[in-house]
Write an enzyme that holds these catalytic residues in place. Structure first.
Site, PDB file in Angstrom:
ATOM      1  CG  HIS A 182     -26.448   2.975 -42.689  1.00 36.41           C
ATOM      2  ND1 HIS A 182     -25.669   3.684 -41.805  1.00 36.41           N
ATOM      3  CD2 HIS A 182     -25.687   1.924 -43.107  1.00 36.41           C
ATOM      4  CE1 HIS A 182     -24.482   3.095 -41.689  1.00 36.41           C
ATOM      5  NE2 HIS A 182     -24.482   2.025 -42.461  1.00 36.41           N
ATOM      6  CG  ASP A 211     -22.720  -2.319 -39.232  1.00 35.99           C
ATOM      7  OD1 ASP A 211     -23.297  -3.263 -39.802  1.00 35.99           O
ATOM      8  OD2 ASP A 211     -22.040  -1.462 -39.837  1.00 35.99           O
ATOM      9  CG  ASP A 217     -19.936  -4.181 -41.117  1.00 40.34           C
ATOM     10  OD1 ASP A 217     -20.037  -4.296 -39.875  1.00 40.34           O
ATOM     11  OD2 ASP A 217     -20.690  -3.463 -41.794  1.00 40.34           O
TER      12      ASP A 217
END
Length: 346
Positions: free
Chosen positions: A128, A165, A252
């Site tokens: 990110h 992810d 995740d």
């Protein structure tokens, strides 16, 4: 016959970046270390303790002004939040440079022939991090820095980045959005944080078509992920013919993760890792490095990264956690697959 030579890059200082109670805390990497040690997997890999990445490599994807901000924050004696959820404490820049250095260490070992493949167990995560600011628990673009370095220093002409992810890697995408030498493929829950990653975002200028966003609806699990790998990821990778593969592994999308709403199992994750390994063997002599991103259920982290190591070592994977409770069917993604096929000429 000897098995693959797998480099395992990690550093004890990664636990110094910590904020108790925060989802991205030091206990995450401790769980991964424990899983690799207790199973004997760490001993079967070739351990490397990375050095900090050089500033010149960081400046290839980040601005000097942002690095100066991190330097000033690192000189303070308390933790500062750079946005609503991303913290930086004393020595934050030093630890972030070591995190990026872990991915680069593994990539360097693979490209110089001292290892066949690699696992970088690093933190803070990176996908990110934007060129000019931190975001989403991430300080530096670890995988992006390594990808740029592979091209600049090792002469790699085509790098594939696979990001599974659960969150879209907006930072990695931004760093290569106009670049045809890096194919960025992301599977992610959508709509979801950080709000980017629409299917129609496919790159710009010479990079048009070299960003492949696969925005999956909440509730997607093993079947939907396997389907998009077969129908979308494999065809675009075959067309690109990468010379190196980097993987942003986020655990995740696991069904018990507290921050997301997907339903991948440990077996489903192992299938994704195995598919990427097949791509690496087919297109780039097995040259692949997996780098840790997110994942906030400690059991999923411990077992999930251990299974990645098993895939790299060519050993059978296991699934001690089983499927999600209940028997909910996965959302229909036939329309999404058709749209992606049309957008990318598949």
């Amino acid at each position: 016959m000897a098995g693959p030579r797998t480099v395992y890059a990690t550093h004890p200082r990664y636990t110094e970046h910590d904020f108790p109670g925060h989802p991205e805390r030091a206990d995450r990497i401790r769980a991964v270390w424990r899983g690799l040690a207790d199973t004997g997997l760490a001993a079967r890999m070739r351990a490397r303790r990375p050095a900090p990445v050089e500033m010149a490599a960081v400046l290839a994807v980040h601005t000097a002004e942002y690095l100066e901000l991190l330097r000033r924050i690192s000189a303070m004696h308390h933790t500062t939040f750079l946005d609503s959820d991303t913290y930086a404490g004393p020595d934050a820049l030093a630890i972030a440079l070591l995190s990026a250095g872990g991915v680069m260490e593994a990539v360097g070992a693979v490209l110089d022939g001292s290892a066949d493949n690699g696992l970088a167990v690093t933190r803070p995560p990176g996908h990110h991090a934007m060129p000019d600011h931190a975001m989403g628990f991430c300080l530096l673009g670890n995988v992006a820095i390594a990808a740029h370095h592979a091209r600049a220093r090792h002469g790699v002409e085509r790098v594939l980045i696979v990001d599974y992810d659960v969150h879209h890697g907006n930072g990695t995408e931004a760093m290569f959005y106009d670049d045809p030498t890096v194919l960025y493929v992301s599977t992610h829950q959508y709509p979801f944080y950080p709000g980017t990653g629409a299917a129609t975002d496919i790159g710009t200028g010479p990079g048009h078509g070299f960003t492949v966003n696969i925005p999956l609806p909440a509730g997607s699990g093993d079947a939907n992920y396997a389907a998009v790998f077969e129908r979308i990821v494999w065809p675009v990778v075959e067309r690109f013919e990468p010379q190196l593969i980097l993987v942003s592994i986020g655990l995740d999308a696991f069904w018990a993760d507290p921050l997301a709403d997907m339903r991948l199992t440990s077996s489903g994750y192992s299938h994704l890792a195995s598919e990427v390994m097949r791509m690496a063997r087919r297109f780039c002599a097995g040259r692949v490095v997996f780098a840790l991103e997110g994942g906030y259920d400690l059991d999923a982290l411990r077992h999930g990264v251990a299974n990645v190591a098993r895939v790299l070592l060519d050993e059978p994977t296991i699934d001690p956690l089983g499927p999600a409770p209940g028997s909910a069917s996965e959302p229909d993604i036939s329309g999404l697959v058709a749209l992606l096929g049309s957008l990318h000429g598949l």
